[in-house]
Every structure is written in structure tokens, then in C-alpha cells.
Design a protein around this motif. Structure first.
Motif, PDB file in Angstrom:
ATOM      1  N   ARG A 108       0.831  -1.209   0.000  1.00  0.00           N
ATOM      2  CA  ARG A 108       0.000   0.000   0.000  1.00  0.00           C
ATOM      3  C   ARG A 108       0.865   1.260   0.000  1.00  0.00           C
ATOM      4  N   VAL A 109       1.900   1.285   0.839  1.00  0.00           N
ATOM      5  CA  VAL A 109       2.789   2.451   0.902  1.00  0.00           C
ATOM      6  C   VAL A 109       3.487   2.654  -0.445  1.00  0.00           C
ATOM      7  N   HIS A 110       3.939   1.569  -1.048  1.00  0.00           N
ATOM      8  CA  HIS A 110       4.578   1.671  -2.370  1.00  0.00           C
ATOM      9  C   HIS A 110       3.582   2.165  -3.414  1.00  0.00           C
ATOM     10  N   ALA A 111       2.367   1.635  -3.383  1.00  0.00           N
ATOM     11  CA  ALA A 111       1.340   2.053  -4.346  1.00  0.00           C
ATOM     12  C   ALA A 111       1.003   3.538  -4.180  1.00  0.00           C
ATOM     13  N   GLU A 112       0.931   4.001  -2.928  1.00  0.00           N
ATOM     14  CA  GLU A 112       0.652   5.416  -2.679  1.00  0.00           C
ATOM     15  C   GLU A 112       1.759   6.293  -3.254  1.00  0.00           C
ATOM     16  N   ALA A 113       3.006   5.864  -3.087  1.00  0.00           N
ATOM     17  CA  ALA A 113       4.132   6.644  -3.625  1.00  0.00           C
ATOM     18  C   ALA A 113       4.054   6.698  -5.144  1.00  0.00           C
ATOM     19  N   LEU A 114       3.812   5.561  -5.760  1.00  0.00           N
ATOM     20  CA  LEU A 114       3.753   5.511  -7.222  1.00  0.00           C
ATOM     21  C   LEU A 114       2.518   6.217  -7.771  1.00  0.00           C
ATOM     22  N   ALA A 115       1.442   6.254  -7.002  1.00  0.00           N
ATOM     23  CA  ALA A 115       0.209   6.911  -7.454  1.00  0.00           C
ATOM     24  C   ALA A 115       0.396   8.416  -7.629  1.00  0.00           C
ATOM     25  N   SER A 116       1.469   8.953  -7.051  1.00  0.00           N
ATOM     26  CA  SER A 116       1.726  10.386  -7.213  1.00  0.00           C
ATOM     27  C   SER A 116       2.265  10.714  -8.607  1.00  0.00           C
ATOM     28  N   LEU A 117       2.568   9.688  -9.377  1.00  0.00           N
ATOM     29  CA  LEU A 117       3.038   9.879 -10.757  1.00  0.00           C
ATOM     30  C   LEU A 117       1.913   9.531 -11.727  1.00  0.00           C
ATOM     31  N   PRO A 118       1.829  10.258 -12.842  1.00  0.00           N
ATOM     32  CA  PRO A 118       0.856   9.853 -13.873  1.00  0.00           C
ATOM     33  C   PRO A 118       1.200   8.456 -14.393  1.00  0.00           C
ATOM     34  N   ASP A 119       0.182   7.720 -14.839  1.00  0.00           N
ATOM     35  CA  ASP A 119       0.357   6.338 -15.307  1.00  0.00           C
ATOM     36  C   ASP A 119       1.535   6.148 -16.251  1.00  0.00           C
ATOM     37  N   ASP A 120       1.602   6.979 -17.290  1.00  0.00           N
ATOM     38  CA  ASP A 120       2.656   6.803 -18.294  1.00  0.00           C
ATOM     39  C   ASP A 120       4.042   7.042 -17.689  1.00  0.00           C
ATOM     40  N   GLU A 121       4.173   7.999 -16.788  1.00  0.00           N
ATOM     41  CA  GLU A 121       5.467   8.263 -16.149  1.00  0.00           C
ATOM     42  C   GLU A 121       5.823   7.138 -15.171  1.00  0.00           C
ATOM     43  N   ARG A 122       4.831   6.594 -14.476  1.00  0.00           N
ATOM     44  CA  ARG A 122       5.054   5.525 -13.503  1.00  0.00           C
ATOM     45  C   ARG A 122       5.684   4.314 -14.181  1.00  0.00           C
ATOM     46  N   LYS A 123       5.133   3.924 -15.325  1.00  0.00           N
ATOM     47  CA  LYS A 123       5.650   2.751 -16.034  1.00  0.00           C
ATOM     48  C   LYS A 123       7.090   2.975 -16.496  1.00  0.00           C
ATOM     49  N   VAL A 124       7.364   4.149 -17.027  1.00  0.00           N
ATOM     50  CA  VAL A 124       8.721   4.463 -17.489  1.00  0.00           C
ATOM     51  C   VAL A 124       9.679   4.524 -16.301  1.00  0.00           C
ATOM     52  N   PHE A 125       9.248   5.157 -15.214  1.00  0.00           N
ATOM     53  CA  PHE A 125      10.069   5.275 -14.015  1.00  0.00           C
ATOM     54  C   PHE A 125      10.450   3.894 -13.477  1.00  0.00           C
ATOM     55  N   LEU A 126       9.475   3.011 -13.324  1.00  0.00           N
ATOM     56  CA  LEU A 126       9.751   1.673 -12.811  1.00  0.00           C
ATOM     57  C   LEU A 126      10.651   0.874 -13.743  1.00  0.00           C
ATOM     58  N   ARG A 127      10.385   0.972 -15.019  1.00  0.00           N
ATOM     59  CA  ARG A 127      11.216   0.258 -16.004  1.00  0.00           C
ATOM     60  C   ARG A 127      12.661   0.763 -15.940  1.00  0.00           C
ATOM     61  N   ALA A 128      12.839   2.072 -15.817  1.00  0.00           N
ATOM     62  CA  ALA A 128      14.187   2.651 -15.750  1.00  0.00           C
ATOM     63  C   ALA A 128      14.898   2.222 -14.460  1.00  0.00           C
ATOM     64  N   LEU A 129      14.205   2.263 -13.324  1.00  0.00           N
ATOM     65  CA  LEU A 129      14.818   1.837 -12.060  1.00  0.00           C
ATOM     66  C   LEU A 129      15.194   0.361 -12.104  1.00  0.00           C
ATOM     67  N   GLU A 130      14.314  -0.472 -12.645  1.00  0.00           N
ATOM     68  CA  GLU A 130      14.621  -1.900 -12.764  1.00  0.00           C
ATOM     69  C   GLU A 130      15.841  -2.113 -13.645  1.00  0.00           C
ATOM     70  N   ARG A 131      15.928  -1.362 -14.723  1.00  0.00           N
ATOM     71  CA  ARG A 131      17.072  -1.489 -15.628  1.00  0.00           C
ATOM     72  C   ARG A 131      18.366  -1.074 -14.920  1.00  0.00           C
ATOM     73  N   LEU A 132      18.319   0.019 -14.158  1.00  0.00           N
ATOM     74  CA  LEU A 132      19.507   0.459 -13.417  1.00  0.00           C
ATOM     75  C   LEU A 132      19.895  -0.569 -12.350  1.00  0.00           C
ATOM     76  N   ALA A 133      18.903  -1.062 -11.602  1.00  0.00           N
ATOM     77  CA  ALA A 133      19.174  -2.003 -10.516  1.00  0.00           C
ATOM     78  C   ALA A 133      19.726  -3.332 -11.021  1.00  0.00           C
ATOM     79  N   ALA A 134      19.325  -3.738 -12.210  1.00  0.00           N
ATOM     80  CA  ALA A 134      19.797  -5.003 -12.771  1.00  0.00           C
ATOM     81  C   ALA A 134      21.027  -4.820 -13.656  1.00  0.00           C
TER      82      ALA A 134
END
Length: 152
Positions: A108-134
Motif C-alpha cells: 500500500r505504501v509503495h502504491a501510494e508513492a507511485l500513485a503520485s506519478l501519472p500512469d505513463d510516467e510511472r511505467k517508465v520510471f519503474l522500467r528505468a529503475l529496474e534497468r539500473l538495478a539489474a
């Protein structure tokens, strides 16, 4: 225009997110470390050492965390079923219920944080972080004077 300070942005947002997770888990009497141990000990037999590595905890912190879980009746140390020389951290039935609640809280806390971003930005943000982390930021660089890691 100067380049944004990536270290600050990642460190600050990570710190704030950790404080929000900690506050939310405190409402059910858990710490983030207790949640981490329960979540990782639940699916399979794991030793204290394995759980400490997974949660990036030193030995002393791990012992204190498992002691607190035992005192709360959420986990117990016991011999492994497959290797009698090894001792594992077993989650009790109450611990499994608490792990499910804490997982819901963290999600829930993670979802609340991500909900502050528009849908299209959220997907790009997560994809970019996953790419950096991996990829590029997957492994710390060894140096003669290691950088202090932010508290978890």
C-alpha cells in the motif's frame, strides 16, 4: 541547465519511502527488519545468515531482530529438517498472518508513492529503475574507503 543530482534524488526519495514504510509497519508492531525476516523466512527454510544477507543486516542486528520476533511469538529458531547441523528461522502461524498483513501495508505504501506519478510516467520510471538495478547499478564498486550505505 545543470544535471540533477542523481545521488541526492535517489537517496532522499529512498529515505522518505523507508520512513513511511516504518511508520506504517509500526502501527502493527513491526519494524521493517522484522517484516523483511518474516517475508523471506516464510517461503522456505533459511538460516539466520542467509536471511541477514537477504535483508542486508549485520549479524548483531539480525540476532536482535530474530530475538524480537521470537518474543512476539512470530518466529522461532529450530533445527533444519534437511540439515540437522543448521538452524533455521521458522515463521509461526501468527507470524505468517502478520507477514501477510505487513506485505499488504508495504504494498500500500509503495502504491501510494507511485500513485503520485501519472500512469505513463510511472511505467517508465519503474522500467528505468529496474534497468539500473539489474544493470549499471547492480553491483557496488570496491574501493579502499567504502561509501557509507544508507540505513535500511
Amino acid at each position: 541547465m545543470s544535471t540533477p543530482d542523481l545521488s541526492y534524488l535517489l537517496d532522499h526519495t529512498s529515505h522518505v519511502l523507508r520512513t513511511r514504510v516504518a511508520a506504517a509497519l509500526a502501527e502493527i508492531g513491526l519494524t521493517a527488519r522484522m517484516h523483511c525476516v518474516l517475508a523471506h523466512a516464510l517461503p522456505e527454510e533459511r538460516t539466520q545468515i542467509q536471511l541477514a544477507e537477504m535483508g542486508d543486516m549485520d549479524k548483531t542486528t539480525m540476532v536482535v531482530t530474530v530475538d524480537a520476533l521470537e518474543q512476539a511469538g512470530l518466529a522461532e529458531r529450530r533445527p533444519s529438517r534437511t540439515d540437522r547441523r543448521a538452524r533455521i528461522i521458522a515463521v509461526t502461524d501468527e507470524g505468517a498472518r502478520m507477514a501477510a498483513r505487513s506485505r499488504e501495508i508495504v504494498d500500500r505504501v509503495h502504491a501510494e508513492a507511485l500513485a503520485s506519478l501519472p500512469d505513463d510516467e510511472r511505467k517508465v520510471f519503474l522500467r528505468a529503475l529496474e534497468r539500473l538495478a539489474a544493470g549499471h547499478l547492480a553491483t557496488p564498486v570496491q574501493s579502499p574507503k567504502p561509501a557509507r550505505r544508507a540505513r535500511q
